[in-house]
Structure formats: C-alpha cells, structure tokens
Design an enzyme around this catalytic site. Structure first.
Site, short mmCIF file in Angstrom:
data_model
loop_
_atom_site.label_atom_id
_atom_site.label_comp_id
_atom_site.label_asym_id
_atom_site.label_seq_id
_atom_site.Cartn_x
_atom_site.Cartn_y
_atom_site.Cartn_z
N GLU A 96 0.74 -1.11 0.13
CA GLU A 96 0.09 0.01 -0.09
C GLU A 96 0.96 1.38 0.04
O GLU A 96 1.84 1.28 0.50
CB GLU A 96 -0.84 -0.12 1.40
CG GLU A 96 -1.90 -1.10 1.11
CD GLU A 96 -2.99 -1.33 2.06
OE1 GLU A 96 -4.20 -1.45 1.84
OE2 GLU A 96 -2.65 -0.62 3.27
N CYS A 109 3.35 8.55 1.51
CA CYS A 109 4.12 7.34 2.32
C CYS A 109 4.26 6.10 1.52
O CYS A 109 3.08 5.36 1.09
CB CYS A 109 3.02 7.11 3.54
SG CYS A 109 3.54 5.86 4.56
N CYS A 116 6.94 -7.70 6.67
CA CYS A 116 8.38 -7.19 7.35
C CYS A 116 8.85 -8.29 8.32
O CYS A 116 7.85 -8.98 9.22
CB CYS A 116 7.55 -5.92 8.26
SG CYS A 116 9.25 -5.32 9.08
N CYS A 120 7.00 -6.49 14.77
CA CYS A 120 6.51 -5.47 15.99
C CYS A 120 4.89 -5.97 16.41
O CYS A 120 4.22 -6.07 15.41
CB CYS A 120 6.60 -4.13 15.88
SG CYS A 120 8.16 -3.79 15.22
N CYS A 123 1.70 -3.75 15.03
CA CYS A 123 1.89 -3.34 13.50
C CYS A 123 1.36 -4.28 12.86
O CYS A 123 1.48 -5.65 12.74
CB CYS A 123 3.39 -3.00 13.06
SG CYS A 123 3.39 -2.92 11.21
N GLY A 179 6.81 -2.45 5.63
CA GLY A 179 8.33 -2.91 5.45
C GLY A 179 9.46 -2.07 6.33
O GLY A 179 9.11 -0.96 6.66
N SER A 233 11.85 4.60 14.98
CA SER A 233 10.72 4.25 15.75
C SER A 233 11.34 3.62 17.07
O SER A 233 11.88 2.55 17.33
CB SER A 233 10.08 3.02 14.90
OG SER A 233 9.33 3.45 13.83
N HIS A 235 9.21 3.81 20.45
CA HIS A 235 8.22 3.17 20.78
C HIS A 235 8.43 2.48 22.32
O HIS A 235 7.44 2.38 22.95
CB HIS A 235 7.78 1.97 20.09
CG HIS A 235 7.42 2.24 18.68
ND1 HIS A 235 6.87 3.37 18.27
CD2 HIS A 235 7.96 1.84 17.57
CE1 HIS A 235 6.78 3.35 17.15
NE2 HIS A 235 7.51 2.66 16.61
N CYS A 353 -1.40 4.91 10.03
CA CYS A 353 -0.10 4.04 10.48
C CYS A 353 -0.65 2.77 10.83
O CYS A 353 -1.52 2.89 11.69
CB CYS A 353 0.66 4.71 11.17
SG CYS A 353 0.91 6.46 10.91
N1 SAH Z 1 9.63 -0.23 9.39
C1 SAH Z 1 9.75 1.14 9.67
C2 SAH Z 1 8.58 2.11 8.74
C3 SAH Z 1 7.57 1.53 8.60
S1 SAH Z 1 6.39 1.79 10.10
C4 SAH Z 1 9.59 1.51 10.90
O1 SAH Z 1 9.05 0.75 12.07
O2 SAH Z 1 9.99 2.63 11.24
C5 SAH Z 1 6.18 3.30 10.11
C6 SAH Z 1 5.62 3.81 11.31
O3 SAH Z 1 4.23 3.42 11.87
C7 SAH Z 1 6.33 3.33 12.50
O4 SAH Z 1 6.90 4.13 13.33
C8 SAH Z 1 5.65 2.36 13.14
O5 SAH Z 1 5.54 2.36 14.26
C9 SAH Z 1 4.12 3.13 12.73
N2 SAH Z 1 2.88 1.87 13.13
C10 SAH Z 1 2.84 0.81 12.95
N3 SAH Z 1 1.90 0.16 13.46
C11 SAH Z 1 0.85 1.07 13.89
C12 SAH Z 1 -0.28 1.17 14.36
N4 SAH Z 1 -0.96 0.12 14.83
N5 SAH Z 1 -0.71 2.45 14.91
C13 SAH Z 1 0.16 3.41 14.66
N6 SAH Z 1 1.13 3.40 14.13
C14 SAH Z 1 2.09 2.38 13.77
FE1 SF4 Z 2 8.22 -3.68 10.63
FE2 SF4 Z 2 8.09 -1.30 11.02
FE3 SF4 Z 2 5.79 -2.70 11.27
FE4 SF4 Z 2 7.99 -2.97 13.02
S1 SF4 Z 2 6.75 -1.17 12.81
S2 SF4 Z 2 6.85 -4.37 11.96
S3 SF4 Z 2 9.83 -2.59 11.63
S4 SF4 Z 2 6.87 -2.23 9.44
#
Ligand code: SAH
Ligand code: SF4
Length: 383
Positions: A96, A109, A116, A120, A123, A179, A233, A235, A353
């Site tokens: 996407e 974006c 990935c 996490c 995510c 990713g 990231s 967190h 996100c």
């Molecule tokens: N893998 C990279 C880039 C993609 S994720 C990374 O982790 O930085 C991009 C952003 O989306 C990250 O900061 C991630 O924490 C956030 N994200 C992932 N899942 C989310 C969710 N369920 N709600 C809000 N933000 C989320």
């Molecule tokens: Fe991968 Fe980023 Fe999602 Fe973590 S937050 S699973 S690193 S895409």
C-alpha cells in the site's frame, strides 16, 4: 544491447545506469537525461510519445525496454482527502501507498517490502510476516504512479477552471509504509537517489524521510551513501520493554541505537532525529516512561512524534486515551523536549499508520512461531 525476451524495466534505473545503456547504442549522456525526464517528470511510459528522442533511439527502446510501474489493484479516497493505492507486487502479494494532502505540503507514504521480518506486535504489517523485498522499480513506481494520477487530476481541475491546489503536489516522501526500509537497503537506496535526482523527482533531502526500527549498521551506511531525514521508531524508553515492542532491539539495543543516531546527525540534512513513539494504553504511556524518554532526549538531539495506536483485531493492544496522550506530551514539553502528536488521517479507508495491510503470503511462518505476541506484552506490563 541484444534482444532479450523480457524487456528491461527502466523505471528503477539510475542516471548513470541509463547513460551506460544509451552509450551502448552510441548515444550521448544527454539522451539518458531526456529519457529520465520523460519517464519520471512527465510520467510517460510509451517510448513513441517521447517526441524529442530520435526515431531510431525510440525504436531501440521499444524493442528492448519498458517503463512499467506497479499495477494498481485499487484506489480509495478518504473524506479528509487522503488517498490510498493497493499495488500488485506479484505472487498474490500487494503493498500500500498513501498520499496525505495538507495545506502547505503533500506527503506520500511509500512501502519498501511485502511484509516485514521485524514483527512488532502493534503493527499489522509485522503481523502478516514477510514475503519479499520490493525492487527499486517497485519502490519508485509508487511515487511515479501517485504523481501521474495527481498531475492528471490537477490538469483536469485547471481545465475545469479550478486553481491547482498545492495539496495535489507531492512535496514530501516518507518511507513509513509497509516494511523496514533499511532491511532492503540497496533497492531503497536506488529509489532514494531517484527521489533526489533533478532529472527525476528533484526532492530536497530534508523532505525525504526514512523511518527505521533501528537497523544500526545500515543507519551508518545511509549516512554515508544518501543522508536524508531520519525517523527512528523508538516506541519504548528502556531495553526490557523495547525488546518486546520492537524485537530488533534484542540485536541492536538502545545504547547502540542512540550512538548510531548521534553518528547519523553528523551527516543528516536536519539537526535532529525524529523519534516515533506509539502510545499504547498501560504498556508504554506511564509518567515513569515519560521521565525515561526525557533522559533519552538528553543524549540525542531529537523531536518526539507521539502516535496514537491504530488498533487492528489481532493485536490485543489498546490506544492510550486522548487525555493520557496530552499529559504525556505535556510532561515531555515541560522538560523542553519538542513534541508533536500525530493526527490520524485516512482511518475511514484503513490508511492510517499500522493499518496498511496489503496482502502478504507469509513465507517465514512468523505467526506460527509467535502465536500471541500482543497478549504476552499486555499481561507482563499490567501485573
Ligand atoms: N519499518 C519502519 C517503517 C514502517 S512503520 C519503522 O518501523 O519505522 C512506520 C511507522 O508506523 C512506525 O513508526 C510504526 O511504529 C508506525 N505504526 C506501525 N503500526 C502502527 C499502528 N498500529 N498504529 C500506529 N502507528 C503504527
Ligand atoms: Fe516492520 Fe516497522 Fe511494522 Fe515494526 S513497525 S513490523 S519494523 S513495518
């Protein structure tokens, strides 16, 4: 170049690679620049429409090459103007791309992988497991396609007498889609260079952001090869919690990550790192956690971007309340830390996100190995 069965896709070619191709046919370097501008700036994918290229050159290109963007499977528009495309990346996988218009900028974006491996638990991309890395053509192709669509919209608006809105222009790109960009380093690097190339998209380094979960060695390489704005990231403010929320932390713990941020800053186009911090109810949103973050902010020049968690069914996690997010942000700001709270955009079309699901055929069986990641974290944090 000899005739090949599958035409070569030129979309992911760098300037020097195009020049080498053109040189094989006896062409001058400026021909490569013309070709690059036709493809990326004007969004043309038919060689015969590239009218200022010599006829025999166009014919050679047509016989051997193609300009192939990823195939859009769907496009959605949100009530707030956000748009989302789902692209086919083969073998039953899809990724996407999201465009977020604002008054003073338009941000795209982009995804870097189908799935990935970092996994996490908050995510939905991580939840799906991993299928494969995208190619440079597939990564830059998301920008190529979105820009074409937005340009076509802007010109039909002009024909209709409307003033072109700035929000139809892609001024910023963030690698925050599906990713982990730094685990697909070479292909992402090729795409970043095209984003910055004046004959392609000509974006400023400050307006291209790579977001990483903290792949330390690749942060050092990016600093040398193509320093763009960096978001990390975070967190979690300590290793015990971050080991669970961002499993890559077990390999590259916080102290190593913070040192890498400081090394990156020596090359970065901005003088701060953006720390992304997802707000999870009862997991990482306590006053104590805010204090730990303040301590981290003393070690790296940074800004915090607090992200309200966007829930999805399997996660078992909850978003912190708005009041909790406000108090947490206030605690950071009172300590002099620049802090913003991310507005959720496009959630009516699941474009926010962490809601980017695409379609990923898991080849890693992550979901079988870690059947209940979300609940483990909740139980441990709540006792
Ligand atoms: N893998 C990279 C880039 C993609 S994720 C990374 O982790 O930085 C991009 C952003 O989306 C990250 O900061 C991630 O924490 C956030 N994200 C992932 N899942 C989310 C969710 N369920 N709600 C809000 N933000 C989320
Ligand atoms: Fe991968 Fe980023 Fe999602 Fe973590 S937050 S699973 S690193 S895409």
């Amino acid at each position: 170049m000899s005739l090949v069965e599958e035409p070569v896709n030129l979309l992911g070619f760098s300037g020097p690679e195009l020049a080498a191709l053109v040189a094989q046919w006896g062409g001058k370097p400026f021909r490569a620049r013309q070709l690059q501008r036709w493809m990326h700036q004007r969004g043309v994918d038919v060689f015969d429409d590239m009218t200022d290229l010599a006829r025999d050159f166009r014919q050679r290109l047509g016989e051997n090459c193609q300009v192939a963007g990823p195939r859009p499977l769907s496009e959605h528009r949100s009530a707030d103007g956000t748009r989302k495309w789902l692209f086919d990346v083969g073998r039953d996988n899809a990724v996407e791309t999201v465009f977020i218009p604002e008054d003073d900028r338009g941000t795209l974006c982009i995804s870097s992988q189908a799935g990935c491996t970092v996994a996490c638990p908050f995510c939905s991309t991580g939840y799906q497991g991993f299928n494969r890395n995208l190619t440079t053509a597939e990564i830059i192709g998301q920008l190529w396609h979105a820009r074409r669509v937005l340009q076509a919209d802007a010109s039909s608006a002009r024909l209709g007498g409307e003033a072109a809105e700035p929000s139809r222009v892609i001024s910023n790109v963030v690698m925050m889609g599906m990713g982990e960009p730094l685990l697909n380093y070479d292909q992402v690097l090729g795409a970043l260079r095209l984003m910055l190339d004046d004959n392609a998209y000509g974006l400023s380094r400050r307006r291209v952001t790579v977001s990483t979960s903290g792949v330390v060695p690749m942060m050092d390489r990016l600093a040398r090869d193509c320093p763009v704005a960096l978001a990390v990231s975070l967190h979690a403010p300590n290793d015990a919690l971050r080991d669970k929320l961002v499993p890559l932390n077990r390999k590259h713990p916080l102290s190593e990550l913070l040192d890498a941020c400081n090394r990156y800053l020596e090359h970065a186009p901005r003088d701060f790192i953006t720390f992304e911090y997802i707000m999870l109810d009862g997991v990482n949103d306590s006053d104590e956690n805010a204090k730990e973050l303040i301590a981290i902010s003393r070690r790296v020049r940074c800004k915090f971007n607090l992200i309200p968690f966007n829930p999805f069914p399997q996660s078992g996690l909850k978003r912190s309340s708005a009041a909790r997010v406000r108090l947490f942000a206030q605690q950071l700001m009172d300590a002099g830390v620049v802090t913003t709270v991310r507005k959720t955009r496009g959630d009516d079309i699941a474009a926010a996100c962490g809601q980017l699901a695409g379609e990923v055929q898991d080849r890693t069986r992550i979901n079988e190995r870690l059947p209940d990641r979300g609940t483990i974290i909740l139980k441990q944090e709540r006792v």
